[in-house]
Design a protein around this motif. Structure first.
Motif, PDB file in Angstrom:
ATOM      1  N   ARG A   2       0.810  -1.219   0.000  1.00  0.00           N
ATOM      2  CA  ARG A   2       0.000   0.000   0.000  1.00  0.00           C
ATOM      3  C   ARG A   2       0.847   1.274   0.000  1.00  0.00           C
ATOM      4  O   ARG A   2       0.342   2.347  -0.323  1.00  0.00           O
TER       5      ARG A   2
ATOM      6  N   ASN B 245      -4.355  11.250  -1.795  1.00  0.00           N
ATOM      7  CA  ASN B 245      -5.292  10.354  -1.111  1.00  0.00           C
ATOM      8  C   ASN B 245      -5.082  10.317   0.408  1.00  0.00           C
ATOM      9  O   ASN B 245      -5.512   9.400   1.087  1.00  0.00           O
ATOM     10  N   TYR B 246      -4.444  11.341   0.916  1.00  0.00           N
ATOM     11  CA  TYR B 246      -4.371  11.525   2.369  1.00  0.00           C
ATOM     12  C   TYR B 246      -5.493  12.469   2.767  1.00  0.00           C
ATOM     13  O   TYR B 246      -5.509  13.629   2.349  1.00  0.00           O
ATOM     14  N   THR B 247      -6.451  11.981   3.534  1.00  0.00           N
ATOM     15  CA  THR B 247      -7.580  12.840   3.898  1.00  0.00           C
ATOM     16  C   THR B 247      -7.259  13.582   5.196  1.00  0.00           C
ATOM     17  O   THR B 247      -6.807  12.983   6.168  1.00  0.00           O
TER      18      THR B 247
ATOM     19  N   GLY C  47      -0.812   4.548  13.257  1.00  0.00           N
ATOM     20  CA  GLY C  47      -2.077   4.747  12.542  1.00  0.00           C
ATOM     21  C   GLY C  47      -2.388   6.187  12.196  1.00  0.00           C
ATOM     22  O   GLY C  47      -3.461   6.490  11.680  1.00  0.00           O
ATOM     23  N   THR C  48      -1.435   7.096  12.459  1.00  0.00           N
ATOM     24  CA  THR C  48      -1.714   8.508  12.195  1.00  0.00           C
ATOM     25  C   THR C  48      -1.247   8.939  10.797  1.00  0.00           C
ATOM     26  O   THR C  48      -1.305  10.121  10.460  1.00  0.00           O
ATOM     27  N   GLY C  49      -0.767   7.978  10.003  1.00  0.00           N
ATOM     28  CA  GLY C  49      -0.450   8.271   8.608  1.00  0.00           C
ATOM     29  C   GLY C  49       0.990   8.706   8.364  1.00  0.00           C
ATOM     30  O   GLY C  49       1.297   9.279   7.317  1.00  0.00           O
ATOM     31  N   LYS C  50       1.872   8.412   9.306  1.00  0.00           N
ATOM     32  CA  LYS C  50       3.270   8.823   9.133  1.00  0.00           C
ATOM     33  C   LYS C  50       3.924   8.087   7.957  1.00  0.00           C
ATOM     34  O   LYS C  50       4.579   8.704   7.111  1.00  0.00           O
ATOM     35  N   THR C  51       3.725   6.777   7.921  1.00  0.00           N
ATOM     36  CA  THR C  51       4.311   5.999   6.819  1.00  0.00           C
ATOM     37  C   THR C  51       3.664   6.407   5.489  1.00  0.00           C
ATOM     38  O   THR C  51       4.334   6.485   4.462  1.00  0.00           O
ATOM     39  N   HIS C  52       2.367   6.693   5.548  1.00  0.00           N
ATOM     40  CA  HIS C  52       1.650   7.151   4.344  1.00  0.00           C
ATOM     41  C   HIS C  52       2.311   8.424   3.803  1.00  0.00           C
ATOM     42  O   HIS C  52       2.653   8.512   2.611  1.00  0.00           O
TER      43      HIS C  52
ATOM     44  N   HIS D 258      -6.034   6.228  12.120  1.00  0.00           N
ATOM     45  CA  HIS D 258      -6.859   6.073  10.917  1.00  0.00           C
ATOM     46  C   HIS D 258      -7.454   4.668  10.862  1.00  0.00           C
ATOM     47  O   HIS D 258      -8.574   4.467  10.416  1.00  0.00           O
ATOM     48  N   ARG D 259      -6.671   3.695  11.331  1.00  0.00           N
ATOM     49  CA  ARG D 259      -7.143   2.294  11.306  1.00  0.00           C
ATOM     50  C   ARG D 259      -8.375   2.136  12.167  1.00  0.00           C
ATOM     51  O   ARG D 259      -9.313   1.451  11.810  1.00  0.00           O
TER      52      ARG D 259
END
Ligand SMILES: Nc1ncnc2c1ncn2[C@@H]1O[C@H](COP(=O)(O)OP(=O)(O)O)[C@@H](O)[C@H]1O
Ligand SMILES: [Mg+2]
Ligand SMILES: [Zn+2]
Length: 250
Positions: A69, A77-79, A114-119, A245-246
């Motif tokens: 992913r 696509n980061y909301t 789950g806060t989107g750091k890797t994203h 986010h999860r």
């Protein structure tokens, strides 16, 4: 017996056309034929260059450490449901767009899972590669240690990078995202290897992104003071303390 007649090309002017004895056709203007050949050749060159570019891009992606992913994670696509998320998103985007390869700027994203750091880290890598054409990579601290360890343990395998190749590559790559910094190192030797990478980047002024679930103080503990100081120097800090986010997505 060759039949020749005078013709007029609107572009190239008058020319002598010969009639082909087998086909019975009159030859076309040489200027026009020549121009068509040149155009075809230019098209072929362009296609070859595009294919070369595609290959280079595919290779950069392959060597980016991104998988699954992560390859789909982008700024688009980061909301950002919360203002704080919108701020961090904007900061990451600005960093990816403008960080110079010798600018000595780093960015830290600190916060729970789950806060989107890797994203966002993946999005920065993707932007460097796709929009700027600059090699970039994301690896967890543990993966880096594993890559270095593979080179210590190897008998001889030309497919496995040597320790100094790993240090050179990660030390010099355009953007390096260090993910999951804080997952413990098992030895000082491992810590020193990572310091070599960080030190090289620091000297060159290469931008580095630090992602961690730990508080900055605890990162210092885990990385050691010297690596910590180099990563902190010229760094902007962002705290990601919104809900996971999860958990949030149903
Ligand atoms: N704000 C967001 N918008 C869209 N997807 C998100 C967002 N935050 C997290 N995700 C997704 O949730 C999952 C977990 O996020 P991740 O980046 O792994 O978090 P962290 O690295 O902080 O633990 C990933 O699939 C990621 O793409
Ligand atoms: Mg993560
Ligand atoms: Zn012509």
């Amino acid at each position: 017996m060759t039949e020749i007649r005078n013709e007029h090309c609107p572009i190239h002017g008058g020319y002598n056309s010969r009639r082909n004895r087998e086909t019975g056709k009159w030859a076309r203007c040489w200027g026009c034929v020549d121009a068509e050949i040149k155009e075809l050749e230019a098209m072929e060159r362009q296609q070859a260059q595009a294919a070369e570019g595609e290959k280079l891009l595919a290779r950069m992606i392959e060597e980016s450490g991104m998988e699954g992913r992560m390859l789909l994670s982008s700024f688009e696509n980061y909301t950002a449901a919360k203002q704080a998320q919108a701020n961090v998103l904007a900061a990451c985007r600005a960093f990816a767009e403008s960080a110079e390869l010798d600018g000595g700027k780093n960015i830290w994203l600190i916060g729970p899972p789950g806060t989107g750091k890797t994203h966002l880290g993946s999005a920065m890598v993707g932007h460097f590669i796709r929009a700027r054409g600059i090699p970039a990579a994301i690896y967890s601290a543990r993966e880096i240690v594993r890559m270095l360890r593979a080179s210590w343990d190897r008998k001889y395998d030309p497919e496995v990078e040597t320790e100094s190749q790993v240090i050179d590559r990660l030390g010099e790559i355009g953007l390096l995202v260090l993910d999951e910094v804080g997952v413990g190192f098992r030895s000082d030797a491992e810590r020193i290897q990572l310091l070599d990478v960080i030190d090289r980047r620091y000297k060159l002024g290469r931008p580095t992104v630090v992602l961690s679930n730990l508080r900055a103080d605890d990162v210092k503990e885990v990385l050691g003071v010297r690596a910590f100081d180099r990563l902190r120097d010229g760094a902007e800090m962002h705290i990601c303390n919104w809900e996971s986010h999860r958990k949030g997505a149903q």
